[in-house]
Design a protein around this motif. Structure first.
Motif, short mmCIF file in Angstrom:
data_model
loop_
_atom_site.label_atom_id
_atom_site.label_comp_id
_atom_site.label_asym_id
_atom_site.label_seq_id
_atom_site.Cartn_x
_atom_site.Cartn_y
_atom_site.Cartn_z
N THR A 143 -1.33 3.14 -14.37
CA THR A 143 -1.83 3.43 -13.06
C THR A 143 -3.57 4.07 -13.11
N ASP A 144 -3.84 4.27 -14.31
CA ASP A 144 -5.06 4.88 -14.44
C ASP A 144 -6.06 3.98 -14.97
N ALA A 145 -5.68 2.58 -15.14
CA ALA A 145 -6.72 1.44 -15.41
C ALA A 145 -7.59 0.99 -14.43
N ALA A 197 6.34 4.33 -13.11
CA ALA A 197 5.45 5.39 -12.96
C ALA A 197 6.42 6.22 -11.92
N LEU A 198 6.83 5.49 -10.93
CA LEU A 198 7.70 6.22 -9.80
C LEU A 198 8.81 7.03 -10.39
N ALA A 214 -0.98 5.03 -3.42
CA ALA A 214 -1.71 6.48 -3.30
C ALA A 214 -0.74 7.13 -3.89
N GLY A 215 -1.38 8.23 -4.76
CA GLY A 215 -0.61 9.26 -5.38
C GLY A 215 0.10 8.80 -6.90
N ARG A 228 0.84 -1.30 0.25
CA ARG A 228 0.01 0.24 0.06
C ARG A 228 0.97 1.13 -0.03
N PRO A 229 1.70 1.59 -1.02
CA PRO A 229 2.80 2.56 -0.97
C PRO A 229 2.03 3.86 -1.54
N ARG A 230 2.79 4.74 -0.66
CA ARG A 230 2.73 6.10 -1.11
C ARG A 230 3.62 6.64 -2.01
#
Length: 127
Positions: free
Chosen positions: A99-101, A75-76, A109-110, A44-46
């Protein structure tokens, strides 16, 4: 090109890390210049936390760092670069997550929206 010519290489696993038989883990074996960027939360990364870890790793490795990202870590790298990141020699982005799928997990998150800007260093995407 020899592995020593590539050092330092920062391996950036995606969600859930890379297990013992994952290609990133296999690449690390026997290559002292290859280092995994550890994250505090793989499930559950931020994004802000992951970017801080990446930035610290690149600061320690120096401007010749080659980034090798998988899945959500692609994405990071793109988000980190958007913010005027430290210099890096280049990036290999493998199997970027969308990440939008709707199928992208709800825990991170983010990470949305998926960054689309050109990276400020040489890069290759393998999809």
């Amino acid at each position: 090109m020899l592995a020593a010519d590539l050092s330092p290489v920062l391996l950036l696993p995606g969600l859930f890390d890379s297990g013992p038989e994952h290609w990133q883990t296999l690449w690390m074996r026997g290559r002292p210049g290859f280092r995994r960027v550890e994250q505090s939360d793989w499930e559950r990364p931020r994004l802000e936390d992951w970017m801080a870890s990446l930035d610290a790793a690149v600061a320690a490795a120096g401007p010749r760092a080659l980034l090798v990202a998988h899945s959500a870590a692609c994405a990071l790298v793109a988000r980190w670069a958007e913010r005027g990141a430290r210099p890096a020699r280049g990036a290999l982005l493998v199997a970027p997550s969308d990440t939008d799928a709707p199928s992208f997990p709800a825990g991170p998150a983010g990470f949305q929206p998926m960054p689309l800007a050109r990276l400020p260093f040489p890069s290759t995407v393998v999809a």
